[in-house]
Scaffold this active site. Structure first.
Site, PDB file in Angstrom:
ATOM      1  N   GLU A 191      38.905  -0.155  27.616  1.00  0.00           N
ATOM      2  CA  GLU A 191      38.766   1.279  27.324  1.00  0.00           C
ATOM      3  C   GLU A 191      39.244   1.898  26.121  1.00  0.00           C
ATOM      4  O   GLU A 191      39.060   2.986  25.278  1.00  0.00           O
ATOM      5  CB  GLU A 191      39.387   2.207  28.399  1.00  0.00           C
ATOM      6  CG  GLU A 191      41.024   2.044  28.348  1.00  0.00           C
ATOM      7  CD  GLU A 191      41.886   1.170  28.932  1.00  0.00           C
ATOM      8  OE1 GLU A 191      42.878   0.818  28.840  1.00  0.00           O
ATOM      9  OE2 GLU A 191      40.892   0.112  29.230  1.00  0.00           O
ATOM     10  N   ASP A 216      21.009  -0.351 -10.243  1.00  0.00           N
ATOM     11  CA  ASP A 216      20.292  -0.242 -11.461  1.00  0.00           C
ATOM     12  C   ASP A 216      21.254  -0.446 -12.750  1.00  0.00           C
ATOM     13  O   ASP A 216      22.447  -0.898 -12.510  1.00  0.00           O
ATOM     14  CB  ASP A 216      20.287   1.490 -11.715  1.00  0.00           C
ATOM     15  CG  ASP A 216      19.263   1.948 -12.903  1.00  0.00           C
ATOM     16  OD1 ASP A 216      18.444   1.132 -13.580  1.00  0.00           O
ATOM     17  OD2 ASP A 216      19.198   3.232 -13.111  1.00  0.00           O
ATOM     18  N   ASP A 247      21.663   6.578  -8.864  1.00  0.00           N
ATOM     19  CA  ASP A 247      22.361   8.045  -8.935  1.00  0.00           C
ATOM     20  C   ASP A 247      21.157   8.871  -9.148  1.00  0.00           C
ATOM     21  O   ASP A 247      21.533   9.997  -9.280  1.00  0.00           O
ATOM     22  CB  ASP A 247      23.307   8.180  -9.967  1.00  0.00           C
ATOM     23  CG  ASP A 247      22.795   7.685 -11.523  1.00  0.00           C
ATOM     24  OD1 ASP A 247      21.515   7.294 -11.434  1.00  0.00           O
ATOM     25  OD2 ASP A 247      23.565   7.825 -12.510  1.00  0.00           O
ATOM     26  N   ASP A 272      15.869   7.439  -7.369  1.00  0.00           N
ATOM     27  CA  ASP A 272      16.598   6.361  -6.429  1.00  0.00           C
ATOM     28  C   ASP A 272      16.806   6.770  -4.812  1.00  0.00           C
ATOM     29  O   ASP A 272      17.274   5.879  -4.158  1.00  0.00           O
ATOM     30  CB  ASP A 272      18.154   6.170  -6.918  1.00  0.00           C
ATOM     31  CG  ASP A 272      17.938   5.505  -8.437  1.00  0.00           C
ATOM     32  OD1 ASP A 272      17.142   4.221  -8.567  1.00  0.00           O
ATOM     33  OD2 ASP A 272      18.826   5.684  -9.255  1.00  0.00           O
ATOM     34  N   ASN A 287      45.263 -13.191  31.791  1.00  0.00           N
ATOM     35  CA  ASN A 287      46.358 -12.714  32.556  1.00  0.00           C
ATOM     36  C   ASN A 287      45.588 -11.960  33.789  1.00  0.00           C
ATOM     37  O   ASN A 287      45.949 -12.293  34.980  1.00  0.00           O
ATOM     38  CB  ASN A 287      47.259 -11.702  31.798  1.00  0.00           C
ATOM     39  CG  ASN A 287      48.135 -12.342  30.975  1.00  0.00           C
ATOM     40  OD1 ASN A 287      48.096 -13.806  31.306  1.00  0.00           O
ATOM     41  ND2 ASN A 287      48.867 -11.940  30.178  1.00  0.00           N
ATOM     42  N   ASN A 325      48.941  -2.243  31.470  1.00  0.00           N
ATOM     43  CA  ASN A 325      47.693  -1.902  30.581  1.00  0.00           C
ATOM     44  C   ASN A 325      47.981  -0.959  29.455  1.00  0.00           C
ATOM     45  O   ASN A 325      47.791  -1.185  28.236  1.00  0.00           O
ATOM     46  CB  ASN A 325      46.722  -1.539  31.445  1.00  0.00           C
ATOM     47  CG  ASN A 325      45.331  -1.223  30.719  1.00  0.00           C
ATOM     48  OD1 ASN A 325      44.847  -2.083  29.974  1.00  0.00           O
ATOM     49  ND2 ASN A 325      44.964  -0.174  30.838  1.00  0.00           N
ATOM     50  N   ASP A 385      48.094  -1.393  25.582  1.00  0.00           N
ATOM     51  CA  ASP A 385      47.222  -0.559  24.593  1.00  0.00           C
ATOM     52  C   ASP A 385      48.129  -0.026  23.529  1.00  0.00           C
ATOM     53  O   ASP A 385      47.533  -0.157  22.316  1.00  0.00           O
ATOM     54  CB  ASP A 385      46.786   0.643  25.461  1.00  0.00           C
ATOM     55  CG  ASP A 385      45.533  -0.030  26.393  1.00  0.00           C
ATOM     56  OD1 ASP A 385      45.041  -1.108  26.074  1.00  0.00           O
ATOM     57  OD2 ASP A 385      44.978   0.761  26.998  1.00  0.00           O
TER      58      ASP A 385
END
Length: 848
Positions: free
Chosen positions: A290, A332, A595, A599, A663, A688, A692
């Site tokens: 998540e 270019d 530029d 282009d 685990n 958990n 995280d």
């Protein structure tokens, strides 16, 4: 300025002519107060407005995750049976996890939005009697806007003034040639884009000339906005996005299997069904990545922020991955390999002698040209001021990239002359005579033509850029300039320019080549000047194709030559795009740096479109990255940052697919032989959450230099193999820990769950030091934030059972010998994983 009352009525079905009739035009423009009122009514001037979800909907969306909902429902049932503490703890854990995820992602999105706004397209608009440059999205119906070559049209507009105005409408009509626009439209007003000459439409761009217009429709009410909604298609996902999605599906399938397995085992052993359900769901939450969307967003945003410090603005986050995977860069020459500080150095006639006539003709052309002024025009005008007050402009044929020339029809009262300036090959092709000075006008026979071309070649070999200048006398009745007037010209001579190679370009070219990025030079300039620049910079030309050669070359022939060619000269915009698409068809990840107006199509078609902030609006709008400095060296920085970003995202995924997965798999397996749950549901959720939190520093982590040496592509096969090898190894160590807890410490239910919580958290958090580098862990230094987070969380997990809140989660105080075991076993686990990692990358995935 107040608008007419009729504007207050519905406007959705009205034509532009009817709308403009409702708007009272004021030479001072709208007032700021009126503009704010209209912005509230009509909304931002975006063809497809992007509304970020309000905070409460983002929070609700995360709580509506099916796994979270079922877990909360199960814990509520537990509370109904008297276990209120369990429900409170579960709710707190879920809320903390959601908050961590949302705050990090929100901050990342805000940072990226700020960067995007810094390079937003602006429009010249009259407000409060002043001309201001305002972001396009703030414009409203009734605004009076001023447009020039290179500008994007900010909405559906009615022309008020126009001077030699030509607009590219290809995006809406498919017509590749610029459409002329003028104030005097057809007798019958029309919104037909191909027939309306006095109206401009959002999504188009000005090629040449100038104009003033009143904006009649904005945002989604424009023709372009309606088309965008009717054809609204999500852009195809990048390989990185596809890889993330596939990894999510893989984990989801494993999660479903393990949850069903755990439930089946617990039902078979007649264990409490509610507690078993909560454990299975907590296990699913622990397995579900998540945090992955947040890690991806934050990592990409951190990379974008670091690039901003190097003056590179990332407009679209997926461009970060694409530039890390880029293995071909098309660029270019002017401004990238050269200084783009162009100076006119000479003006010579057909015999190579200095000629005032050539200077005067070139000056007249550049002075009266109304299209976008090139650096060559600026150099001509800056060379020496000339008095042209007695000359007036009659008409113009604007520059386009197919003809590669511009013509202006001028008169001094006595003579009327068409002055043409452009690419030597094209101007000479249209010439039938040449000015021989004292000898007068001479026929341009094959021998003379060959002599002119040979002079042009010699000048190019000296590194000089060359423009040809020619003219044609017209009679006094000639009042407009047309394409067919560019014939039977009298060639006058050449204007010569010097654009020295950029000092920093040589090192940047070497750095890109060393990094595995093949640089391809695509230029409209001729091959001799390009060869001179490349030789000066030490850039070897492996092969060269000109625009004329490409014109007659089939697609198969082009693809066959791609690998042996790195310079393309005299390219039109369409040819640049064709070369780029050929590289993409060959499976390369292609970037394009440009530029100019010419282009924009190639920038849009590239995997990585790169524009320059000083370039045309159409180029910037099409780009994913915008350079604030026209310097190739910052592209090297962007490539390295893109690779670093993907490597850091991969670290999180390798963590989830090895230690964390191992685990969770071990806990599912323990359900087969343990008479109790290996960990309480609240303990799984706490595990958990802490895991995280420990990974929040990954976006900041350092990356080994050799991991950045080559383009980084998303590799799901590597991740699957890593999971299948390292996950079981991690689980094997887990089962050894189970044995020690049961048979050495004689652990009962509470002590086993406490000991396993501490051990599993320490191993799955600290393994980041092993997985973050493919070298020996102690030779690669992690970012201090990541190191502090990982070590701090491991220590916190070890101390939780000893704290006053330990009993809330079902912990008991472990014996001192357990902490001695922990101090010995965790390093042993890390050494084992280090060895397996080395074996994996040496024998199982040596090329990854």
């Amino acid at each position: 300025m107040a608008d007419k009352p009729m504007l207050e009525g519905p406007i959705s079905g009205l034509s532009l002519s009817a709308l403009s009739a409702r708007l009272e035009i004021n030479e001072h423009g709208l007032t700021s107060a009126e503009a704010v009122r209209r912005l509230r009514r009509f909304g931002p001037n975006q063809a497809m407005p992007q509304h970020r979800q309000p905070l409460w909907r983002q929070v609700l969306g995360r709580f509506l995750n099916p796994l979270v909902l079922i877990l909360l429902f199960a814990s509520a049932l537990s509370a109904a049976t008297g276990n209120l503490a369990s429900f409170t703890i579960v709710l707190t854990m879920v809320a903390l996890s959601v908050t961590l995820d949302m705050v990090q992602e929100r901050r990342a999105e805000n940072a990226v939005d700020a960067l995007r706004r810094s390079v937003a397209v602006t429009v010249r608009v009259l407000r409060d009697g002043r001309e201001l440059a305002l972001p396009m999205e703030t414009l409203v119906p009734g605004d009076v806007v001023r447009l020039a070559a290179g500008d994007l049209v900010p909405g559906d507009c009615r022309l008020l003034e126009a001077l030699d105005l030509f607009v590219n409408q290809a995006l809406l009509t498919g017509e590749p040639f610029p459409a002329p626009k003028q104030v005097d439209g057809p007798d019958t007003p029309t919104d037909d884009m191909t027939a309306a000459t006095d109206t401009l439409f959002m999504g188009t761009s000005v090629v040449s000339g100038t104009g003033t217009a009143i904006l009649c429709r904005s945002g989604s009410a424009t023709a372009f906005g309606q088309l965008s909604h009717s054809l609204m298609v999500e852009p195809p996902p990048t390989s990185f996005e596809l890889g993330i999605r596939r990894f999510g599906y893989l984990i989801l399938r494993l999660t479903v299997f393990l949850v069903l397995f755990v439930l089946a085992v617990n039902v078979m052993f007649h264990r409490p069904w509610l507690e078993s359900l909560m454990f299975a769901l907590a296990l699913a939450v622990g397995l579900t990545p998540e945090l992955l969307p947040m890690i991806v967003t934050v990592t990409l945003a951190k990379g974008a922020t670091r690039l901003a410090a190097r003056r590179v603005i990332v407009k679209r986050l997926p461009a970060m991955h694409n530039i890390g995977a880029m293995d071909v860069l098309c660029t270019d020459k002017t401004g990238t390999l050269t200084e783009a500080v162009i100076r006119m150095v000479r003006h010579i006639d057909a015999d190579g002698r200095d000629s005032e006539k050539v200077l005067r003709l070139a000056y007249l052309n550049s002075h009266f040209e109304s299209g976008i002024r090139s650096a060559l025009d600026e150099a001509i005008l800056a060379f020496r001021p000339l008095d042209v007050t007695r000359w007036t402009k009659i008409n113009e044929v604007p520059f386009d990239f197919e003809r590669r020339r511009v013509s202006v029809l001028v008169s001094d009262g006595a003579d009327r002359v068409l002055v043409v300036k452009g690419a030597p090959e094209d101007v000479l092709r249209q010439s039938t005579h040449y000015d021989a000075g004292d000898k007068g006008i001479q026929p341009l026979d094959p021998a003379a033509r060959a002599r002119m071309l040979d002079m042009f070649a010699q000048l190019g070999e000296k590194g000089l850029r060359v423009l040809a200048v020619a003219s044609r006398a017209m009679d006094a009745s000639h009042v407009s300039a047309r394409l067919d007037d560019e014939a039977e010209l009298v060639f006058a001579g050449y204007a010569l320019f010097l654009d020295p190679p950029k000092a920093s370009a040589a090192a940047a070219l070497r750095a890109l080549t060393d990094a595995g990025v093949a640089v391809k030079v695509l230029t409209g300039d001729n091959e001799r000047v390009t060869r001179h620049v490349c030789e000066t910079l030490g850039f070897p030309i492996n092969g060269l194709i000109t625009g004329d050669e490409l014109q007659v070359m089939s697609s198969d022939a082009l693809r066959a030559r791609l690998n042996g060619v790195n310079v393309f000269c005299r390219m039109t915009p369409q040819q640049k795009e064709r070369v780029l698409l050929a590289y993409k068809h060959a499976g390369r990840v292609v970037g394009f740096l440009g530029d100019g107006i010419n282009d924009a199509s190639a920038i849009h078609a590239a995997d990585v479109g790169i524009a320059v902030d000083s370039g045309a609006d159409v180029a910037k709008e099409a780009a994913g990255l915008v350079l604030l400095d026209h310097d190739l060296s910052v592209v090297v920085d962007a490539v390295m940052e893109g690779r670093r970003t993907v490597r850091n995202v991969t670290k999180y995924i390798l963590m989830g697919s090895s230690s964390n997965f191992g685990n969770m798999f071990s806990m599912a397996g323990a359900a087969l032989f343990l008479p109790f749950l290996p960990m309480l549901p609240t303990q799984v959720l706490l595990n958990n959450l802490l895991y995280d939190a420990s990974e929040a520093g990954i976006p900041l982590d350092n990356v080994d230099a050799d991991s950045l040496a080559r383009p980084v592509h998303w590799n799901l096969t590597l991740i699957q193999r890593f999971m299948l090898v390292m996950g079981p190894v991690s689980s094997a160590f887990d089962f050894l820990t189970f044995y020690v807890l049961l048979h050495v410490f004689g652990a009962g239910e509470a002590l086993f769950q406490t000991g396993w919580f501490v051990e599993s958290l320490a191993t799955q958090v600290l393994v980041i030091f092993v997985i973050r580098s493919r070298h020996l862990s102690w030779r690669s230094r992690p970012n201090p934030v990541l190191a502090a987070a990982a070590v701090g969380i491991a220590i916190l997990g070890a101390l939780l059972p000893l704290s006053p809140i330990g009993p809330w989660f079902g912990f008991v105080t472990p014996p001192p010998a357990f902490y001695l075991f922990l101090a010995l076993s965790v390093p042993a686990y890390l050494v084992m994983m280090e060895g397996m990692k080395r074996l994996f990358f040496r024998y199982i995935a040596p090329s990854n």
